[in-house]
Design a protein around this motif. Structure first.
Motif, PDB file in Angstrom:
ATOM      1  N   LEU A  46     -72.053   5.895  16.619  1.00  0.00           N
ATOM      2  CA  LEU A  46     -73.419   5.806  16.104  1.00  0.00           C
ATOM      3  C   LEU A  46     -74.328   4.919  16.944  1.00  0.00           C
ATOM      4  O   LEU A  46     -75.513   5.231  17.122  1.00  0.00           O
ATOM      5  CB  LEU A  46     -73.383   5.273  14.658  1.00  0.00           C
ATOM      6  N   PHE A  47     -73.792   3.807  17.440  1.00  0.00           N
ATOM      7  CA  PHE A  47     -74.632   2.823  18.112  1.00  0.00           C
ATOM      8  C   PHE A  47     -74.557   2.874  19.637  1.00  0.00           C
ATOM      9  O   PHE A  47     -75.351   2.226  20.308  1.00  0.00           O
ATOM     10  CB  PHE A  47     -74.271   1.406  17.647  1.00  0.00           C
ATOM     11  N   ASP A  48     -73.591   3.623  20.167  1.00  0.00           N
ATOM     12  CA  ASP A  48     -73.440   3.654  21.625  1.00  0.00           C
ATOM     13  C   ASP A  48     -73.501   5.068  22.187  1.00  0.00           C
ATOM     14  O   ASP A  48     -74.402   5.402  22.944  1.00  0.00           O
ATOM     15  CB  ASP A  48     -72.120   2.989  22.020  1.00  0.00           C
ATOM     16  N   ILE A  49     -72.560   5.927  21.787  1.00  0.00           N
ATOM     17  CA  ILE A  49     -72.463   7.233  22.437  1.00  0.00           C
ATOM     18  C   ILE A  49     -73.656   8.118  22.096  1.00  0.00           C
ATOM     19  O   ILE A  49     -74.298   8.696  22.987  1.00  0.00           O
ATOM     20  CB  ILE A  49     -71.143   7.936  22.065  1.00  0.00           C
ATOM     21  N   ALA A 126     -70.885   0.855  33.255  1.00  0.00           N
ATOM     22  CA  ALA A 126     -69.821  -0.065  32.855  1.00  0.00           C
ATOM     23  C   ALA A 126     -69.936  -0.423  31.379  1.00  0.00           C
ATOM     24  O   ALA A 126     -68.920  -0.537  30.672  1.00  0.00           O
ATOM     25  CB  ALA A 126     -69.869  -1.332  33.718  1.00  0.00           C
ATOM     26  N   ALA A 127     -71.177  -0.602  30.881  1.00  0.00           N
ATOM     27  CA  ALA A 127     -71.366  -0.982  29.486  1.00  0.00           C
ATOM     28  C   ALA A 127     -70.878   0.116  28.549  1.00  0.00           C
ATOM     29  O   ALA A 127     -70.183  -0.150  27.552  1.00  0.00           O
ATOM     30  CB  ALA A 127     -72.831  -1.298  29.219  1.00  0.00           C
ATOM     31  N   ILE A 128     -71.220   1.373  28.842  1.00  0.00           N
ATOM     32  CA  ILE A 128     -70.790   2.484  27.989  1.00  0.00           C
ATOM     33  C   ILE A 128     -69.275   2.627  28.044  1.00  0.00           C
ATOM     34  O   ILE A 128     -68.609   2.809  27.017  1.00  0.00           O
ATOM     35  CB  ILE A 128     -71.476   3.790  28.433  1.00  0.00           C
ATOM     36  N   GLY A 129     -68.710   2.532  29.241  1.00  0.00           N
ATOM     37  CA  GLY A 129     -67.266   2.625  29.370  1.00  0.00           C
ATOM     38  C   GLY A 129     -66.550   1.551  28.575  1.00  0.00           C
ATOM     39  O   GLY A 129     -65.534   1.818  27.909  1.00  0.00           O
ATOM     40  N   LEU A 130     -67.077   0.334  28.613  1.00  0.00           N
ATOM     41  CA  LEU A 130     -66.457  -0.768  27.880  1.00  0.00           C
ATOM     42  C   LEU A 130     -66.527  -0.545  26.378  1.00  0.00           C
ATOM     43  O   LEU A 130     -65.543  -0.756  25.654  1.00  0.00           O
ATOM     44  CB  LEU A 130     -67.140  -2.081  28.258  1.00  0.00           C
ATOM     45  N   LEU A 131     -67.679  -0.082  25.886  1.00  0.00           N
ATOM     46  CA  LEU A 131     -67.821   0.135  24.449  1.00  0.00           C
ATOM     47  C   LEU A 131     -66.926   1.273  23.956  1.00  0.00           C
ATOM     48  O   LEU A 131     -66.315   1.182  22.892  1.00  0.00           O
ATOM     49  CB  LEU A 131     -69.287   0.425  24.117  1.00  0.00           C
ATOM     50  N   ILE A 132     -66.850   2.347  24.724  1.00  0.00           N
ATOM     51  CA  ILE A 132     -65.944   3.437  24.350  1.00  0.00           C
ATOM     52  C   ILE A 132     -64.508   2.935  24.336  1.00  0.00           C
ATOM     53  O   ILE A 132     -63.723   3.241  23.422  1.00  0.00           O
ATOM     54  CB  ILE A 132     -66.105   4.626  25.307  1.00  0.00           C
ATOM     55  N   ILE A 230     -69.010  -4.072  16.588  1.00  0.00           N
ATOM     56  CA  ILE A 230     -69.406  -3.158  17.659  1.00  0.00           C
ATOM     57  C   ILE A 230     -70.923  -3.142  17.817  1.00  0.00           C
ATOM     58  O   ILE A 230     -71.449  -3.081  18.944  1.00  0.00           O
ATOM     59  CB  ILE A 230     -68.881  -1.742  17.388  1.00  0.00           C
ATOM     60  N   TYR A 231     -71.654  -3.212  16.709  1.00  0.00           N
ATOM     61  CA  TYR A 231     -73.114  -3.246  16.784  1.00  0.00           C
ATOM     62  C   TYR A 231     -73.590  -4.457  17.581  1.00  0.00           C
ATOM     63  O   TYR A 231     -74.470  -4.346  18.452  1.00  0.00           O
ATOM     64  CB  TYR A 231     -73.709  -3.276  15.380  1.00  0.00           C
ATOM     65  N   LEU A 232     -73.011  -5.612  17.312  1.00  0.00           N
ATOM     66  CA  LEU A 232     -73.406  -6.831  18.025  1.00  0.00           C
ATOM     67  C   LEU A 232     -73.007  -6.762  19.493  1.00  0.00           C
ATOM     68  O   LEU A 232     -73.762  -7.175  20.376  1.00  0.00           O
ATOM     69  CB  LEU A 232     -72.779  -8.051  17.363  1.00  0.00           C
ATOM     70  N   ILE A 233     -71.819  -6.234  19.772  1.00  0.00           N
ATOM     71  CA  ILE A 233     -71.374  -6.107  21.159  1.00  0.00           C
ATOM     72  C   ILE A 233     -72.273  -5.134  21.912  1.00  0.00           C
ATOM     73  O   ILE A 233     -72.638  -5.373  23.078  1.00  0.00           O
ATOM     74  CB  ILE A 233     -69.900  -5.626  21.207  1.00  0.00           C
ATOM     75  N   THR A 234     -72.660  -4.038  21.244  1.00  0.00           N
ATOM     76  CA  THR A 234     -73.561  -3.063  21.865  1.00  0.00           C
ATOM     77  C   THR A 234     -74.891  -3.718  22.245  1.00  0.00           C
ATOM     78  O   THR A 234     -75.399  -3.548  23.358  1.00  0.00           O
ATOM     79  CB  THR A 234     -73.823  -1.885  20.915  1.00  0.00           C
ATOM     80  N   GLY A 235     -75.450  -4.464  21.296  1.00  0.00           N
ATOM     81  CA  GLY A 235     -76.716  -5.142  21.568  1.00  0.00           C
ATOM     82  C   GLY A 235     -76.601  -6.160  22.684  1.00  0.00           C
ATOM     83  O   GLY A 235     -77.505  -6.285  23.528  1.00  0.00           O
ATOM     84  N   PHE A 236     -75.475  -6.861  22.732  1.00  0.00           N
ATOM     85  CA  PHE A 236     -75.264  -7.872  23.776  1.00  0.00           C
ATOM     86  C   PHE A 236     -75.162  -7.219  25.141  1.00  0.00           C
ATOM     87  O   PHE A 236     -75.801  -7.662  26.114  1.00  0.00           O
ATOM     88  CB  PHE A 236     -73.993  -8.663  23.481  1.00  0.00           C
ATOM     89  N   LEU A 237     -74.386  -6.133  25.251  1.00  0.00           N
ATOM     90  CA  LEU A 237     -74.196  -5.491  26.549  1.00  0.00           C
ATOM     91  C   LEU A 237     -75.483  -4.849  27.042  1.00  0.00           C
ATOM     92  O   LEU A 237     -75.785  -4.876  28.236  1.00  0.00           O
ATOM     93  CB  LEU A 237     -73.079  -4.446  26.449  1.00  0.00           C
ATOM     94  N   ARG A 238     -76.247  -4.271  26.134  1.00  0.00           N
ATOM     95  CA  ARG A 238     -77.498  -3.640  26.546  1.00  0.00           C
ATOM     96  C   ARG A 238     -78.577  -4.669  26.846  1.00  0.00           C
ATOM     97  O   ARG A 238     -79.477  -4.416  27.640  1.00  0.00           O
ATOM     98  CB  ARG A 238     -77.974  -2.677  25.468  1.00  0.00           C
TER      99      ARG A 238
END
Length: 239
Positions: A46-49, A126-132, A230-238
């Motif tokens: 929901l928050f990355d892909i 790299a950010a998308i790969g890490l989140l997946i 995951i939401y917080l990690i997504t926001g941090f990486l982006r």
């Protein structure tokens, strides 16, 4: 960064192994781990892909591929009869041991696709790969759990269960390594949409129902924590 998918796939190897070990030795805490995993997997979709898919030109046009990914994993699970083995272990003697091996092989193929998803993500960024990878690491615990459970439920020995667990641990590494041989950027929107659908199925139709089999309000909290993490990690990486 070229070999980052393989390195992260090696972490899924550990996660799968822990899940298989827990299936044999630890049962009273699994609902919390499965709840957290379901939240994490859903959050990755929901928050990355999906936001990445919509960022492509005409991103909404790829949504049928998301539906295809959802249905493909539904079909794979129905074919391997994973739920039947988990929900009715007392019927083990009514099935041949080969059905347990076939079910485990289906799970191993699923894990191979997990590795491919990691590699595809890193070809995007790299950010998308890490989140997946984080989402897959979270749900591969359940893959290890399912592999051991389905093999034992069909009357196989612990030795056979360990054998298939090792296969399931290795296949994500092979999947990630296979993406190093091909440049998949031309079909990335299709692949990302497909894996978004698969993550939605795994989180909502596989992991979460398993967690809710244990009648505990803490499962919902664990799921929320998984999504929030995951939401917080997504926001941090982006950011």
């Amino acid at each position: 960064m070229r070999f980052a998918p393989i390195l992260l796939a090696l972490v899924t190897l550990v996660s799968t192994g822990l899940g298989g070990t827990a299936a044999i030795r630890l049962r009273d805490r699994l609902h919390l781990l499965l709840g957290f995993s379901s939240g994490a997997v859903l959050a990755v979709a929901l928050f990355d892909i999906l936001p990445e898919v919509f960022a492509f030109p005409h991103g909404a046009s790829y949504m049928p591929i998301t539906a295809l990914g959802f249905l493909a994993f539904f079909g794979l699970e129905r074919y391997t009869a994973m739920h039947r083995a988990r929900e009715h272990p007392h019927l083990a003697e009514a099935h041949e041991a080969e059905l347990g091996a076939m079910s485990a092989a289906g799970l191993a193929f699923h894990s191979f696709l997990d590795g491919v998803a990691i590699g595809v993500g890193f070809q995007m960024s790299a950010a998308i790969g890490l989140l997946i990878a984080l989402g897959i690491i979270a749900h591969d615990f359940s893959d290890g759990l399912n592999t051991v459970t389905v093999v034992l439920a069909h009357g196989n020995s612990h030795r056979h269960a360990v054998f298939w667990l090792i296969i399931d641990m290795l296949t994500p590494v092979l999947g990630a390594a296979s993406t190093l041989m091909f440049d998949l950027r031309g079909v990335l929107p299709f692949l990302l949409a497909f894996f978004a659908g698969s993550f939605l199925y795994i989180g909502a139709s596989d992991l979460l129902p398993e967690a809710q089999e244990h009648d505990s309000p803490v499962v919902g909290i664990a799921t929320l924590i998984g999504m929030l993490a995951i939401y917080l990690i997504t926001g941090f990486l982006r950011g």
